[in-house]
Design an enzyme around this catalytic site. Structure first.
Site, PDB file in Angstrom:
ATOM      1  N   ASP A  35      -3.429  -1.247  11.665  1.00  0.00           N
ATOM      2  CA  ASP A  35      -3.374  -0.964  10.229  1.00  0.00           C
ATOM      3  C   ASP A  35      -3.709  -2.185   9.373  1.00  0.00           C
ATOM      4  O   ASP A  35      -3.693  -2.105   8.149  1.00  0.00           O
ATOM      5  CB  ASP A  35      -1.998  -0.411   9.843  1.00  0.00           C
ATOM      6  CG  ASP A  35      -0.856  -1.321  10.281  1.00  0.00           C
ATOM      7  OD1 ASP A  35      -1.097  -2.237  11.082  1.00  0.00           O
ATOM      8  OD2 ASP A  35       0.282  -1.096   9.837  1.00  0.00           O
ATOM      9  N   LYS A  52       0.850  -1.195   0.000  1.00  0.00           N
ATOM     10  CA  LYS A  52       0.000   0.000   0.000  1.00  0.00           C
ATOM     11  C   LYS A  52       0.881   1.239   0.000  1.00  0.00           C
ATOM     12  O   LYS A  52       2.073   1.204   0.345  1.00  0.00           O
ATOM     13  CB  LYS A  52      -0.927   0.021   1.213  1.00  0.00           C
ATOM     14  CG  LYS A  52      -0.203   0.044   2.583  1.00  0.00           C
ATOM     15  CD  LYS A  52       0.234   1.410   3.060  1.00  0.00           C
ATOM     16  CE  LYS A  52       0.856   1.393   4.453  1.00  0.00           C
ATOM     17  NZ  LYS A  52       1.471   2.685   4.838  1.00  0.00           N
TER      18      LYS A  52
END
Length: 278
Positions: free
Chosen positions: A135, A8
């Site tokens: 996360d 990401k």
């Protein structure tokens, strides 16, 4: 079953303040990108338990590995008594701010849910993920998203357009906990732009650049060098670093930029051409 665990980048990362639990309240826009770790998950015969292997020796092999933690949390939640083998082939660099470990954990949850046909909804998998790391829930939804709280409050969204990217990472890492801890007292360094950028219908800004650049000056130099390249529309450090991404203009030759970066900055730079997905 073989699955791909995407990396990401943080298109924006704003720190809203420090919380009473010593974590930080954030608001970040994250998107998965076309750089993947590869994970093979299978049922095996014999004694129940989880066997984990990775092709990178420095990756922890025991309970402090996020993949192992995810697998154990899943079998406990789903009440599964089985022998499981997990093999991880790493392509996402460690300590880069690209979310490799978190993505591996989330992808393991998704794979086990499919392999054992437990049919847990994404929301339930996200709750399991949240217990492992704040996360990790982002990767459960396999989409770009706005993440709030400590990152665990995920609202999927669709980007206006696909972005072509060049990732550039030096040989050192920036510990995430260190970057957050030093955010409050950090200062901007001269001749470095921290301003919000607008390109391709997207806003780019990262509050963690301030502490990272103050200690690791090369990261500031890398960002400013990328911004000077005519093929680059925007450049930003991802997460806590140390990877920086350049958003490329149409028809830009990423390989040419990478070659120039190695020639002018550091021949040992790791580079990767990819794009946003999901």
């Amino acid at each position: 079953m073989q699955v791909l665990a995407p990396a990401k980048i943080n298109l924006s990362l704003k720190i809203l303040g420090r919380r009473s639990d010593a974590f930080h309240e954030i608001e970040t826009v994250i998107t998965p990108i076309s750089l993947y770790d590869e994970i093979k998950v299978e049922k095996r015969s014999g004694k129940t338990g989880i066997v984990f292997r990775c092709d990178v020796p420095s990756v922890p092999q025991g309970d402090d590995n996020l993949v192992v933690s995810a697998a154990k949390a899943f079998v406990a939640k789903a009440k599964i008594d089985a022998a499981i083998s997990i093999e991880l082939h790493k392509k996402i660099p460690h300590g880069a701010g690209l979310g490799g470990g978190s993505s591996d954990a989330a992808s393991t949850l998704l794979a086990l849910n499919q392999l054992f046909e437990t049919n847990l909804p994404r929301e339930a998998l996200s709750k399991i993920a949240e217990m492992i790391g704040s996360d990790i829930p982002f990767f459960i939804f396999q989409s770009a998203a706005v993440c709030k709280g400590c990152g665990e409050l995920v609202t999927p969204l669709k980007l206006r357009q696909r972005l072509s990217l060049l990732l550039v990472k030096p040989g050192f890492v920036v510990p995430t906990s260190w970057a957050y801890h030093h955010w409050l007292g950090s200062r901007e360094i001269p001749r470095t732009s921290y301003a919000t950028q607008e390109f391709g219908g997207q806003t780019f800004v990262n509050d963690l650049e301030r502490p990272a650049f103050e200690k690791f000056v090369f990261l500031a130099q890398l960002k400013m060098w990328l911004l000077k390249q005519p093929e680059v529309g925007a450049a930003l450090m991802s997460g806590s670093g140390s990877a920086t991404f350049a958003v490329l203009r149409e028809h830009a030759e990423a390989d040419h930029i990478a070659e120039r970066a190695k020639a002018e900055l550091d021949p040992e730079l790791w580079t990767c051409t990819c794009e946003t997905i999901g």
